[in-house]
Design a protein around this motif. Sequence first.
Motif, short mmCIF file in Angstrom:
data_model
loop_
_atom_site.label_atom_id
_atom_site.label_comp_id
_atom_site.label_asym_id
_atom_site.label_seq_id
_atom_site.Cartn_x
_atom_site.Cartn_y
_atom_site.Cartn_z
N GLY A 549 24.36 9.89 9.35
CA GLY A 549 24.88 9.29 8.07
C GLY A 549 24.20 8.53 7.19
O GLY A 549 24.88 7.80 6.28
N ARG A 550 23.00 8.65 7.28
CA ARG A 550 22.08 7.54 6.47
C ARG A 550 21.28 8.34 5.27
O ARG A 550 20.16 7.96 5.39
N GLU A 551 22.08 9.32 4.76
CA GLU A 551 21.35 10.02 3.73
C GLU A 551 20.74 9.10 2.75
O GLU A 551 19.45 9.37 2.02
N ALA A 552 21.32 7.94 1.99
CA ALA A 552 20.96 7.48 1.00
C ALA A 552 19.41 6.58 1.56
O ALA A 552 18.61 6.55 0.60
N GLU A 553 19.50 6.11 2.79
CA GLU A 553 18.27 5.39 3.18
C GLU A 553 17.26 6.34 3.20
O GLU A 553 15.99 6.09 2.96
N ALA A 554 17.40 7.69 3.82
CA ALA A 554 16.37 8.42 4.00
C ALA A 554 15.76 8.86 2.48
O ALA A 554 14.47 8.95 2.26
N ARG A 555 16.68 9.11 1.31
CA ARG A 555 16.21 9.33 0.05
C ARG A 555 15.41 8.31 -0.46
O ARG A 555 14.43 8.30 -1.14
N ALA A 556 15.79 7.01 -0.05
CA ALA A 556 15.03 5.94 -0.73
C ALA A 556 13.88 5.87 -0.18
O ALA A 556 12.82 5.48 -1.09
N LEU A 557 13.66 6.10 1.07
CA LEU A 557 12.23 6.18 1.69
C LEU A 557 11.42 7.23 1.12
O LEU A 557 10.19 6.93 0.85
N ARG A 558 11.81 8.43 0.79
CA ARG A 558 11.16 9.38 0.10
C ARG A 558 10.75 9.17 -1.30
O ARG A 558 9.93 9.48 -1.65
N GLU A 559 11.57 8.72 -2.03
CA GLU A 559 11.37 8.15 -3.24
C GLU A 559 10.46 6.99 -3.40
O GLU A 559 9.53 7.05 -4.24
#
Length: 584
Positions: A549-559
């Motif tokens: 459930g930590r999609e936002a964190e994953a997206r931030a790392l990718r960005e």
Amino acid sequence: MTRMALQRPANDVGDARAAVEAAALALLGARTLERGRRYVAWGAVYDGRRRGAVLRARCEGSGQEAWRVRVTLDPTGVRDAACDCPMGETGDCKHVAAVLLTYAREPEAFAEVPTVDEALEGVDASGLRALLGRLLLQRPELEALVEEALPASFARPSEPEGARGRAAALLRGVWPGADLDALASRLEALRTEAGDLREVERLAVAIVGRRRRVGGDGGAVLAVARRCVESVAAGLRSADAEERARGLRWLVGLYGYDIEHGCAGVVEALGRTAVAAALAIATEGERRALARRVRGAMARGDEWARYAWGAVLVELEEGLTDDEEGWMELARAHHRPAARCRRLLALGRVAEAWTAFSEVADVELLTLAERFEERGLGAEFTEAVKARGRRAGAAGRERLVAWLRGREERADEQEALGLAEGVLAADPTRAALDELRQRAEALGRWGEVRERAEAVLDAKAPAVLVAWLLEEGDLAAARRVAEDERTRPAGFGASRVAVAEALEEGDPEGAARVYLRQAEACVAQRGRASYREACAMLARVERVLSARGREAEARALREGFAARHARLSSLRAELVQHFGPLAA
């Protein structure tokens, strides 16, 4: 020299040998003649023919080639000569020298062939015979075509005899891709069948003279020559004085082939090995006699030969001269630090000996062990070997590690533990780690030793360390190694991935960080394939974090990753392909 000696009707030289050699010396000079003698020694000359005063033969070069040589004799010596090697246009090359010396010593190796008229005897077309005769006068190189057409009844060169001749015939057939192991087996059979030391010597020379022909893959063939040297040295130990002197001269003379092939500076070249074998058994008087011969070779040689022979002179005169400083300077000039180190130890100049020791090549290092132990410096020498093993090349490290392992077997438990640490530092493998751990645990010292062992592996073999930590279940330590931003060896990426996969269940954030670290390492390698691998690592980051459930964190790392590498257009293209238009 008389015409009868050189243009005789048969191949019986009689007293002509000295005359032919004198003619060769006058034409070629002492240095070229000396090089020609080496070619004769290893049987380089073959396919000899004599037609009247004209000699023809093939002479193997030092590589794959075989040169055609022609020599015309006259009552005053050599009228003209030619060789098709790059230096033979004027007929003053070593191949011409080898042909003349072979003719002087082995006239039976030159088959007497008929003249053109004799070859065409009985041919009815006399006009054709006359025309062919005129053509051959204008184009003498056509004689070879006539010889090939001669009937079998005409003379041919004698078949090679003895170990050298048979070896020469075998080695003459060496070509790129030849089965050198099979060749080595046949040469080894010749060595074991040899009737006496001189036959063994001739076999060794036949091999070493063709060093370049055998090439870099000929280790098995050259090993036969090395065993020949060992056999000769062993036989000389019980030989009488005259035979010893002759055999020692032969051993040192092999170094001339190292000079011929340009490998005189290679520690493991056969000539250097033969010199070492001679030194091991020679008395002081014999060493002095050999040194005089070497000085003679230096006087006859060119600049390179003088320098190369000077290195042998250093070894022969070690401890035999009153001018110690002069000898030291000679040893320094010829880069013989091992010899200097030995002599300095013998003179009690220990500090200077250690300075010379630092210059000694890895492959020579262990020859000094006994000298240091004689001075009561065995422990210090062992520590120096450990230190050298940590930075030695692969070939040198293998020897040093083997020596340390041998010391372990003879040492007490505490000393063996220290030696095992030295082995790990020199050879950071899983086997060395397991051996060290076993010894340390037996003494109850694994706790203190482990930290040092991990430091060694972290610096020199991180993949070995990671694999061991994962087996031990020490995921925290494995993560620290995997996340370290120091440059790691090629292939360490697989270790990082293994750590990340192990962390996924219990430490998803740690797994994501390790995957991200591997993505950065892929980008550093550059290229589309590496960028695709980086995107695959980012996909793993998103999978691990999104599952919790930590999609936002994953997206931030990718960005953040995309922003750090915004200038890499090829990487942006891969990001778009993997994650959609907004990813870059």
